[in-house]
Design an enzyme around this catalytic site. Structure first.
Site, PDB file in Angstrom:
ATOM      1  N   LYS A 183       0.828  -1.205   0.000  1.00 60.63           N
ATOM      2  CA  LYS A 183       0.000   0.000   0.000  1.00 60.63           C
ATOM      3  C   LYS A 183       0.869   1.265   0.000  1.00 60.63           C
ATOM      4  O   LYS A 183       0.619   2.198  -0.768  1.00 60.63           O
ATOM      5  CB  LYS A 183      -0.915  -0.055   1.241  1.00 60.63           C
ATOM      6  CG  LYS A 183      -1.731   1.173   1.534  1.00 60.63           C
ATOM      7  CD  LYS A 183      -2.907   0.821   2.431  1.00 60.63           C
ATOM      8  CE  LYS A 183      -2.759   1.213   3.882  1.00 60.63           C
ATOM      9  NZ  LYS A 183      -2.613   2.635   4.172  1.00 60.63           N
ATOM     10  N   SER A 184       1.882   1.300   0.839  1.00 52.99           N
ATOM     11  CA  SER A 184       2.727   2.509   0.930  1.00 52.99           C
ATOM     12  C   SER A 184       3.416   2.797  -0.397  1.00 52.99           C
ATOM     13  O   SER A 184       3.500   3.949  -0.832  1.00 52.99           O
ATOM     14  CB  SER A 184       3.794   2.328   2.011  1.00 52.99           C
ATOM     15  OG  SER A 184       3.197   2.253   3.276  1.00 52.99           O
ATOM     16  N   ARG A 212      -8.759  13.187  11.793  1.00 56.22           N
ATOM     17  CA  ARG A 212      -7.320  12.939  11.972  1.00 56.22           C
ATOM     18  C   ARG A 212      -6.484  14.213  11.864  1.00 56.22           C
ATOM     19  O   ARG A 212      -6.809  15.122  11.112  1.00 56.22           O
ATOM     20  CB  ARG A 212      -6.862  11.867  10.975  1.00 56.22           C
ATOM     21  CG  ARG A 212      -7.571  10.550  11.272  1.00 56.22           C
ATOM     22  CD  ARG A 212      -7.129   9.440  10.405  1.00 56.22           C
ATOM     23  NE  ARG A 212      -5.736   9.094  10.636  1.00 56.22           N
ATOM     24  CZ  ARG A 212      -5.057   8.232   9.885  1.00 56.22           C
ATOM     25  NH1 ARG A 212      -5.645   7.665   8.845  1.00 56.22           N
ATOM     26  NH2 ARG A 212      -3.811   7.950  10.151  1.00 56.22           N
ATOM     27  N   GLN A 247       4.560   9.548   6.321  1.00 56.15           N
ATOM     28  CA  GLN A 247       3.646  10.298   5.447  1.00 56.15           C
ATOM     29  C   GLN A 247       4.074  11.758   5.368  1.00 56.15           C
ATOM     30  O   GLN A 247       4.101  12.355   4.294  1.00 56.15           O
ATOM     31  CB  GLN A 247       2.217  10.210   5.980  1.00 56.15           C
ATOM     32  CG  GLN A 247       1.636   8.812   5.883  1.00 56.15           C
ATOM     33  CD  GLN A 247       0.288   8.681   6.565  1.00 56.15           C
ATOM     34  OE1 GLN A 247      -0.186   9.621   7.209  1.00 56.15           O
ATOM     35  NE2 GLN A 247      -0.331   7.527   6.433  1.00 56.15           N
ATOM     36  N   ASP A 295       2.004  -0.218  12.145  1.00 62.67           N
ATOM     37  CA  ASP A 295       0.834  -0.839  11.514  1.00 62.67           C
ATOM     38  C   ASP A 295       0.633  -2.297  11.935  1.00 62.67           C
ATOM     39  O   ASP A 295      -0.429  -2.872  11.687  1.00 62.67           O
ATOM     40  CB  ASP A 295       0.954  -0.776   9.986  1.00 62.67           C
ATOM     41  CG  ASP A 295       0.790   0.650   9.471  1.00 62.67           C
ATOM     42  OD1 ASP A 295       0.230   1.485  10.203  1.00 62.67           O
ATOM     43  OD2 ASP A 295       1.229   0.921   8.339  1.00 62.67           O
ATOM     44  N   LYS A 319      -4.881   6.921  14.482  1.00 67.25           N
ATOM     45  CA  LYS A 319      -4.958   6.198  13.201  1.00 67.25           C
ATOM     46  C   LYS A 319      -6.422   6.157  12.746  1.00 67.25           C
ATOM     47  O   LYS A 319      -7.243   6.922  13.244  1.00 67.25           O
ATOM     48  CB  LYS A 319      -4.366   4.801  13.365  1.00 67.25           C
ATOM     49  CG  LYS A 319      -2.864   4.810  13.652  1.00 67.25           C
ATOM     50  CD  LYS A 319      -2.090   5.254  12.428  1.00 67.25           C
ATOM     51  CE  LYS A 319      -0.600   5.291  12.693  1.00 67.25           C
ATOM     52  NZ  LYS A 319       0.133   5.864  11.571  1.00 67.25           N
ATOM     53  N   ARG A 327      -6.571   2.990  17.971  1.00 67.62           N
ATOM     54  CA  ARG A 327      -6.261   1.551  17.928  1.00 67.62           C
ATOM     55  C   ARG A 327      -5.909   0.968  19.294  1.00 67.62           C
ATOM     56  O   ARG A 327      -6.041  -0.235  19.499  1.00 67.62           O
ATOM     57  CB  ARG A 327      -5.144   1.273  16.912  1.00 67.62           C
ATOM     58  CG  ARG A 327      -5.643   1.416  15.488  1.00 67.62           C
ATOM     59  CD  ARG A 327      -4.594   1.089  14.448  1.00 67.62           C
ATOM     60  NE  ARG A 327      -5.194   1.116  13.112  1.00 67.62           N
ATOM     61  CZ  ARG A 327      -4.525   1.249  11.984  1.00 67.62           C
ATOM     62  NH1 ARG A 327      -3.206   1.369  12.003  1.00 67.62           N
ATOM     63  NH2 ARG A 327      -5.156   1.258  10.819  1.00 67.62           N
ATOM     64  N   ARG A 367      -7.345  -2.506   9.921  1.00 63.84           N
ATOM     65  CA  ARG A 367      -6.376  -3.339  10.655  1.00 63.84           C
ATOM     66  C   ARG A 367      -7.001  -3.970  11.908  1.00 63.84           C
ATOM     67  O   ARG A 367      -6.594  -5.036  12.337  1.00 63.84           O
ATOM     68  CB  ARG A 367      -5.111  -2.545  10.985  1.00 63.84           C
ATOM     69  CG  ARG A 367      -4.405  -2.074   9.720  1.00 63.84           C
ATOM     70  CD  ARG A 367      -2.920  -1.934   9.813  1.00 63.84           C
ATOM     71  NE  ARG A 367      -2.428  -1.150   8.693  1.00 63.84           N
ATOM     72  CZ  ARG A 367      -2.123  -1.630   7.484  1.00 63.84           C
ATOM     73  NH1 ARG A 367      -2.234  -2.921   7.237  1.00 63.84           N
ATOM     74  NH2 ARG A 367      -1.704  -0.840   6.523  1.00 63.84           N
TER      75      ARG A 367
HETATM   76  C1  S3P Z   1       2.465   5.172   6.097  1.00 64.34           C
HETATM   77  C2  S3P Z   1       2.995   5.650   7.264  1.00 64.34           C
HETATM   78  C3  S3P Z   1       2.413   5.370   8.576  1.00 64.34           C
HETATM   79  C4  S3P Z   1       1.479   4.176   8.516  1.00 64.34           C
HETATM   80  C5  S3P Z   1       0.525   4.236   7.358  1.00 64.34           C
HETATM   81  C6  S3P Z   1       1.290   4.295   6.051  1.00 64.34           C
HETATM   82  C7  S3P Z   1       3.126   5.525   4.833  1.00 64.34           C
HETATM   83  O1  S3P Z   1       1.671   6.497   8.996  1.00 64.34           O
HETATM   84  O2  S3P Z   1       0.755   4.049   9.720  1.00 64.34           O
HETATM   85  O3  S3P Z   1      -0.315   3.097   7.347  1.00 64.34           O
HETATM   86  O4  S3P Z   1       2.853   4.907   3.791  1.00 64.34           O
HETATM   87  O5  S3P Z   1       3.949   6.452   4.858  1.00 64.34           O
HETATM   88  P1  S3P Z   1       2.359   7.760   9.731  1.00 64.34           P
HETATM   89  O6  S3P Z   1       3.227   8.444   8.756  1.00 64.34           O
HETATM   90  O7  S3P Z   1       1.202   8.618  10.153  1.00 64.34           O
HETATM   91  O8  S3P Z   1       3.102   7.165  10.896  1.00 64.34           O
END
Ligand code: S3P
Length: 433
Positions: free
Chosen positions: A25-26, A124, A169, A319, A346, A350, A392
Site C-alpha cells: 500500500k505505501s 485525523r 507520510q 501498523d 490512526k 487503535r 487493521r
Molecule cells: C504510512 C505511514 C504510517 C502508517 C501508514 C502508512 C506511509 O503512517 O501508519 O499506514 O505509507 O507512509 P504515519 O506516517 O502517520 O506514521
C-alpha cells in the site's frame, strides 16, 4: 456508504498453504502520485487492490492525470510537475496517506484544491503537514487542524525542517513539496520511518542525499528536478502479510509460504520480533527491485514467547501492533507495547479498539495512554466484536478469533477492503479446521 458486513470466524486447528500478497500500500500510493507528476508513461504492476490506493488514483484523475487499470496493472500517463485544477473536491476517502502525501504535491500547484475525507479521516490531525507546508509558502485552511483542507499552492520556498513526529507520510509530503521549491530542502526525522518516498523518488529519476543521524535520518533534495515514468512491479504488502504471519504464530506446526514479499529493512522489524518470539522464518530469493528488497518466506509455527515493543520499535511496527496485540493473550509471557501513542490517531483509536475487543473475548488487558500490557497464557472466548471501521482492527481480530473457544463475529468487517479486499477469503483458504 457501504452496508455493514458481519463476518463469522470459527476456531482453527492450523494454518497451512501459500499466499502471494497484492502490492504494498505505501509503495502503491507513492508510485501513483509520482507517476502522475513524471514525464511519460508509467506501468505499475501488482498495484494495491485496497480502496485507499484507489482513492489516490481517483485524486490523480481529478488532477488531470489519465490512467487505466488492466487487471492488476495501472498505466499512468504522467503530465509533468504541473497538474490541472480539479473541478471538484479531491476525495481521499479513508486514506490519511493520500491526504497527507498528496497535499505536498498540490501545495506546489498554481491553483486551489480542496481535500476531503470520510468521517474517520475528518477526525485525523493534519497540522503536521499544514505547518511545514505553510512555512514553504502554501496557504492552507482547515477545521482547526483537521480536514477538509483548502490548499492554495504556488511557487514554494525550500525548507529546513526537523519533524516533531516520526511520520513517513509527513516525510514524503515534504519531499514531494520540495520538488516544487527553488533551492535545496533538508528534512530530518527523529526516528527512522519507512523510506519508500526516498526510494521511489530515486526510481523516478530524482537525485537526493540521505544520511543517518543515529536513530533518525536526514534527506536533502533540490527542487525543479524532472521525474521520468517507470515500469515497475510492486512487491507484496508486508503489513498485510503480518496477519498471516501472526496466524501462523498461533499454531505450532503451521506452515506458510509467502513469495515476492516486500523486505525493505525499514518495514521488516516484524520478522525479527516474530523470530525472537519463536516463529521460524527462512528467507530465499532475496532480490532488489527498483531499490526495494523483495524475498520469499517460508514460515513454520512454534509456540510464541512474548515481547516488549517500545521506543524506535513502536514507530517501526506502527501498523503491525494491532495484530501483535490481538495474539498476545496466546503467547507464553504476553506482550507490552509502549511509546505508541500515535496509534490513538490512526483510522480508529487503535489502543482503545484493541483493548475493547480483547476484553469482549474475556482477556485481561491493561491500557496506557501510549500502549497496552496483555498477559500471556490466557484462554479467550468467541464474542461479537467491532472493527471500529478500521481495516487493521477487523483483520487483527479475525486472526485472534482462530484461537478462541467458539465463534467470533466481526461487525464492520467490510473495513478490511481499505487495504486488503480478499483478506477474509484468503484467511479461510489458509486455515484448517
Ligand atoms: C504510512 C505511514 C504510517 C502508517 C501508514 C502508512 C506511509 O503512517 O501508519 O499506514 O505509507 O507512509 P504515519 O506516517 O502517520 O506514521
Amino acid at each position: 456508504m457501504k452496508p455493514e458486513t458481519k463476518r463469522t470466524v470459527r476456531p482453527a486447528r492450523n494454518v497451512r498453504g501459500s499466499v502471494e500478497l497484492p502490492g504494498d500500500k505505501s509503495i502503491s500510493h507513492r508510485y501513483a502520485m509520482l507517476a502522475g507528476i513524471a514525464e511519460g508513461p508509467s506501468r505499475l504492476e501488482n498495484y494495491s487492490t485496497g480502496a485507499d490506493c484507489a482513492s489516490t488514483l481517483g485524486c490523480m484523475r481529478a488532477l488531470g492525470v489519465p490512467w487505466e487499470r488492466k487487471d492488476n496493472v495501472i498505466e499512468v500517463q504522467g503530465r509533468g510537475l504541473a497538474l490541472a485544477a480539479p473541478a471538484s473536491a479531491l476525495d481521499c476517502g479513508n486514506s490519511g496517506s493520500t491526504m497527507r502525501m498528496l497535499s505536498g504535491i498540490v501545495a506546489g500547484q498554481r491553483f486551489t484544491s480542496e481535500m476531503i475525507g470520510d468521517e474517520s479521516l475528518s477526525r485525523r490531525p493534519m497540522e503536521r503537514v499544514i505547518k511545514p507546508l505553510t512555512a514553504m509558502g502554501a496557504r492552507i485552511d482547515s477545521q482547526q487542524g483537521k480536514p477538509p483542507l483548502r490548499i492554495t499552492g504556488g511557487a514554494l520556498k525550500p525548507i529546513d525542517y526537523k519533524m516533531p513526529v516520526a511520520s513517513a507520510q509527513v516525510k514524503s509530503c515534504l519531499l514531494f513539496a520540495a520538488l516544487f521549491a527553488e533551492g535545496e530542502s533538508r528534512i530530518e526525522e527523529p526516528l527512522r520511518t519507512r523510506d519508500h518516498g526516498e526510494v521511489a523518488l530515486r526510481t523516478f529519476g530524482v537525485h537526493l542525499d540521505r544520511r543517518s543521524t543515529g536513530p533518525g535520518s536526514e534527506v536533502r533534495i533540490r527542487g525543479g528536478q524532472r521525474l521520468r515514468g517507470v515500469e515497475a512491479r510492486i512487491p507484496g504488502d508486508l503489513s498485510s502479510a503480518a496477519f498471516f504471519l501472526c496466524a501462523a504464530g498461533l499454531f505450532p506446526g503451521s506452515q506458510l509460504t509467502i513469495p515476492n514479499l516486500l523486505m525493505n529493512p525499514t518495514r521488516a522489524r516484524l520478522l525479527d520480533i516474530l523470530m525472537q518470539m519463536g516463529l521460524r522464518i527462512s528467507i530465499t530469493q532475496l532480490d532488489e527491485v527498483h531499490g526495494e528488497l523483495v524475498g520469499s518466506l517460508q514460515i513454520e509455527g512454534a509456540g510464541l514467547k512474548g515481547t516488549t515493543i517500545a521506543g524506535a520499535d513502536s514507530a517501526a511496527l506502527i501498523d503491525e501492533i494491532p495484530v501483535l496485540a490481538a495474539i498476545a493473550p496466546f503467547t507464553e509471557k504476553g506482550i507490552e507495547v509502549r511509546d505508541a501513542k500515535e496509534l490513538r490517531v490512526k483510522e480508529s483509536d487503535r489502543i482503545s479498539a484493541v483493548a475493547q475487543n480483547l476484553r469482549r473475548m474475556g482477556a485481561q488487558v491493561e491500557e496506557f495512554e501510549d500502549g497496552l500490557k496483555i498477559p500471556g497464557g490466557q484462554t479467550l472466548h468467541g464474542a461479537e466484536l467491532d472493527s471500529f471501521s478500521d481495516h487493521r482492527i477487523a483483520m487483527a481480530f479475525a486472526v485472534a478469533a482462530l484461537r478462541a473457544d467458539g465463534e467470533t463475529v466481526i461487525r464492520g468487517a467490510e473495513a478490511a477492503a481499505i487495504s486488503y479486499p480478499a483478506f477474509f477469503e484468503t484467511l479461510e483458504r489458509l486455515t484448517e479446521r
